[in-house]
Motif scaffolding. Structure first.
Motif, PDB file in Angstrom:
ATOM      1  N   UNK A   1       3.900   1.813  -9.068  1.00  0.00           N
ATOM      2  CA  UNK A   1       4.965   0.919  -8.631  1.00  0.00           C
ATOM      3  C   UNK A   1       6.296   1.648  -8.446  1.00  0.00           C
ATOM      4  N   UNK A   2       6.226   2.938  -8.134  1.00  0.00           N
ATOM      5  CA  UNK A   2       7.449   3.695  -7.887  1.00  0.00           C
ATOM      6  C   UNK A   2       8.106   3.214  -6.595  1.00  0.00           C
ATOM      7  N   UNK A   3       9.399   2.926  -6.673  1.00  0.00           N
ATOM      8  CA  UNK A   3      10.104   2.352  -5.525  1.00  0.00           C
ATOM      9  C   UNK A   3      10.463   3.378  -4.465  1.00  0.00           C
TER      10      UNK A   3
ATOM     11  N   UNK B   1       6.029  -0.179  -2.922  1.00  0.00           N
ATOM     12  CA  UNK B   1       7.339  -0.289  -3.538  1.00  0.00           C
ATOM     13  C   UNK B   1       8.494  -0.328  -2.558  1.00  0.00           C
ATOM     14  N   UNK B   2       8.266  -0.018  -1.318  1.00  0.00           N
ATOM     15  CA  UNK B   2       9.349  -0.010  -0.348  1.00  0.00           C
ATOM     16  C   UNK B   2       9.736  -1.430   0.025  1.00  0.00           C
ATOM     17  N   UNK B   3      11.017  -1.767  -0.107  1.00  0.00           N
ATOM     18  CA  UNK B   3      11.464  -3.127   0.181  1.00  0.00           C
ATOM     19  C   UNK B   3      11.233  -3.499   1.635  1.00  0.00           C
TER      20      UNK B   3
ATOM     21  N   UNK C   1       1.315  -6.839 -11.284  1.00  0.00           N
ATOM     22  CA  UNK C   1       1.876  -6.044 -12.370  1.00  0.00           C
ATOM     23  C   UNK C   1       3.195  -5.396 -11.960  1.00  0.00           C
ATOM     24  N   UNK C   2       3.432  -5.339 -10.662  1.00  0.00           N
ATOM     25  CA  UNK C   2       4.663  -4.765 -10.147  1.00  0.00           C
ATOM     26  C   UNK C   2       4.731  -5.004  -8.652  1.00  0.00           C
ATOM     27  N   UNK C   3       5.900  -4.794  -8.034  1.00  0.00           N
ATOM     28  CA  UNK C   3       6.015  -4.998  -6.582  1.00  0.00           C
ATOM     29  C   UNK C   3       5.250  -3.931  -5.811  1.00  0.00           C
ATOM     30  N   UNK C   4       4.411  -4.360  -4.890  1.00  0.00           N
ATOM     31  CA  UNK C   4       3.591  -3.414  -4.136  1.00  0.00           C
ATOM     32  C   UNK C   4       3.337  -3.922  -2.730  1.00  0.00           C
ATOM     33  N   UNK C   5       3.577  -3.046  -1.760  1.00  0.00           N
ATOM     34  CA  UNK C   5       3.261  -3.375  -0.378  1.00  0.00           C
ATOM     35  C   UNK C   5       1.776  -3.476  -0.125  1.00  0.00           C
TER      36      UNK C   5
ATOM     37  N   UNK D   1       5.535  10.393  -3.689  1.00  0.00           N
ATOM     38  CA  UNK D   1       4.716  11.385  -2.995  1.00  0.00           C
ATOM     39  C   UNK D   1       4.549  12.648  -3.830  1.00  0.00           C
ATOM     40  N   UNK D   2       5.613  13.069  -4.535  1.00  0.00           N
ATOM     41  CA  UNK D   2       5.520  14.257  -5.373  1.00  0.00           C
ATOM     42  C   UNK D   2       4.516  14.063  -6.501  1.00  0.00           C
TER      43      UNK D   2
END
Length: 569
Positions: free
Chosen positions: A499-501, A19-21, A184-188, A507-508
């Motif tokens: 897919x949390x950005x 999720x990190x741009x 399904x979502x943005x993913x590194x 991490x939590x």
């Protein structure tokens, strides 16, 4: 007790933070130097790392376990992986010179781009690629491969299927030379997924005739080597593929893989040059002590090591008594001092939970020590374990431990060695377990089918990312869900974090998942090991990586620095 200090990695696999741009851009671009050099060919890539390859020669390799079948998508056995990889290709691959196995370079796809805010990945394929039987390769093969991994036919086990399915919505092949992956979502993790060595593309025209069995007994790839003759239980012979689409590869003329499961036989073969290294990938049979011994005996032997994204486990079949009761599972976990497996055996490694402890998702030690099986006060833990067993037996009756056996792999040294350490530790809570040695294929088959009570082996991850580790080990029906313990709370958290950005927020959630599975104590992680490799100094074009499943097993960049071999073919 004093324990050896563990070597810490100075560089973690943070490129895979989903999720990190910034990391999406890094994954897309890879390392420009290797990417640009690789686009110019194998010679240019080698030259950029100070090498001038020689052509020709037969490479004498070693394999560490029996080869039960040839279908890489239906197994997690490293022996199959190493034996079959030279015949296949992935869409993309990792640079053979990158020790972190993260620099991505072309393979079947010559270019690619990520669009739609990281949700669409488009591959543009090489033209003129052929399967070993002469059939043209196309995007239809890629689409069929991915869909078969994601949605395996009845009767097929797909260990990496849940990870693919977690990320990918659908696959399209708009023309013979283009493949479009809709996520399904943005993913590194989306791009590196296809650079993993297990993500080989298979021939649709062969596999679709019998999707479960067709490739278990046939090896037809697009890769740099093709089988010279049918394999035997002890020898695989490959020859250079003269029609390989990358014209300056492979450097070798032939490849022989000699299967030898006995570590002492392997060491003798290396010292006598009957094989040139310990395997195409590092594995536990070449342990810390044996690799040191080998390197001391000849100055021309190179010993390398790396902390691995891999676990040694003790799985407890949670569907069967007494391990269907959390009290018994927790008692076993409390008694197993994780550091003892590092101190008492011939393996080195790091104590950790459900995520690679040396990477960005590793749980802090102070938090880890609050979990079942990880606190530093062993007297307290032993007392707690005894209380748990007493509570169970008061309610359900005395456990007859003489009827409970722990299976271990007789041809994988770490398996039964860890079993012997386990036996000694469990005696402290008056639990006496008999080991049941068997060959690796039988043990793994039992883990998959659930036909066991306790099992000692390991599992190598594809990536240092919770989508992979938890998707394989802990999510219901995951690719390596050997313990068969369904935890709805973990399944829900897994979907939440995919897919949390924000990496810190993710991490939590990941640590919440980790806490639940560790305290549930059905899949016990004994250590995250360090692996060792030994090779002769004339072996070039290969690098040991922290990812066991890097594409370095392809062998097309390996060459022999022997003066009788020419620099041109």
């Amino acid at each position: 007790m004093m324990f050896r200090k563990l070597r810490m990695l100075t560089c973690c696999m943070s490129v895979l933070l989903v999720g990190s741009t910034v990391l999406l851009a890094s994954a897309q671009q890879a390392a420009k130097s290797d990417l640009e050099a690789a686009q110019q060919g194998a010679i240019a890539l080698a030259a950029s790392h100070g090498e001038k390859p020689r052509y020709g020669g037969t490479f004498l390799s070693a394999g560490n376990e029996e080869i039960s079948h040839y279908d890489m998508h239906q197994t997690s056995l490293g022996g199959i992986y190493a034996a079959v990889s030279p015949a296949y290709n992935c869409l993309i691959r990792t640079s053979p010179y990158d020790p972190m196995a993260m620099d991505i370079i072309p393979e079947l796809a010559k270019t690619w781009e990520i669009s739609d805010v990281g949700k669409t990945l488009t591959f543009h394929l090489h033209h003129g690629v052929q399967w070993h039987d002469g059939t043209p390769f196309s995007s239809a093969d890629v689409q069929y491969t991915i869909e078969r991994i994601m949605h395996p036919p009845k009767g097929m086990v797909s260990p990496r299927g849940p990870v693919f399915a977690a990320l990918i919505e659908r696959v399209e092949a708009p023309d013979p030379n283009t493949v479009v992956i809709h996520a399904k979502g943005p993913s590194g993790l989306l791009l590196p997924l296809f650079a993993n060595g297990w993500s080989t593309i298979i021939p649709k025209h062969i596999a679709e005739k019998d999707p479960v069995n067709a490739l278990k007994t046939r090896v037809i790839g697009t890769g740099p080597f093709r089988l010279k003759e049918p394999p035997t239980t002890s020898l695989w012979k490959y020859e250079r593929n003269p029609n390989y689409f990358q014209k300056d590869r492979p450097f070798l003329d032939a490849l022989e893989i000699h299967i030898m499961a006995d570590p002492q036989s392997l060491l003798a073969a290396i010292l006598s040059k009957r094989v040139f290294w310990s395997d195409a990938f590092p594995h536990a049979n070449m342990d810390r002590d044996m690799s040191q011994s080998a390197a001391r005996q000849n100055a021309h032997l190179i010993r390398s090591s790396s902390s691995m994204v891999l676990v040694y486990h003790l799985t407890l079949q949670s569907e069967k008594p007494p391990f269907d009761d959390v009290r018994v599972r927790q008692a076993i976990s409390e008694a197993l001092q994780r550091e003892a497996f590092i101190e008492l055996g011939t393996q080195s490694g790091a104590v950790g939970t459900g995520n690679y402890p040396l990477g960005p998702w590793g749980m802090p030690k102070e938090m880890r020590n609050q979990l079942i099986g990880y606190g530093p006060d062993m007297a307290k833990r032993i007392a707690h374990a005894k209380e748990l067993l007493a509570s169970y037996e008061k309610e359900k009756g005395k456990i007859d431990w003489s009827k409970i056996k722990a299976q271990c792999a007789s041809n994988i040294k770490l398996s039964c060695e860890n079993g012997q350490i386990m036996q000694q530790l469990l005696k402290k809570i008056n639990v006496h377990i008999e080991l049941q040695p068997m060959i690796l294929s039988q043990l793994r088959g039992n883990e998959i089918s659930g036909d066991y009570l306790m099992s000692l082996l390991g599992a190598a991850m594809n990536f240092d990312d919770p989508i992979d580790t938890f998707g394989q080990l802990f999510v219901t029906n995951g690719g390596r869900w050997y313990q068969r313990r369904s935890l709805p709370a973990v399944d829900a958290l897994f979907e939440q974090q995919k897919f949390m950005a924000d990496p810190e927020a993710r991490k939590k959630v990941v640590w919440d998942m980790d806490t639940i599975v560790i305290n549930d104590s059905s899949y016990l992680i004994l250590m995250w090991p360090e692996f060792y490799h030994v090779r002769w100094d004339f072996v070039k074009g290969w690098t040991q990586t922290s990812n066991l499943w890097s594409t370095n097993t392809r062998m097309d960049t390996v060459w022999l620095d022997l003066p009788e071999l020419p620099h041109t073919r």
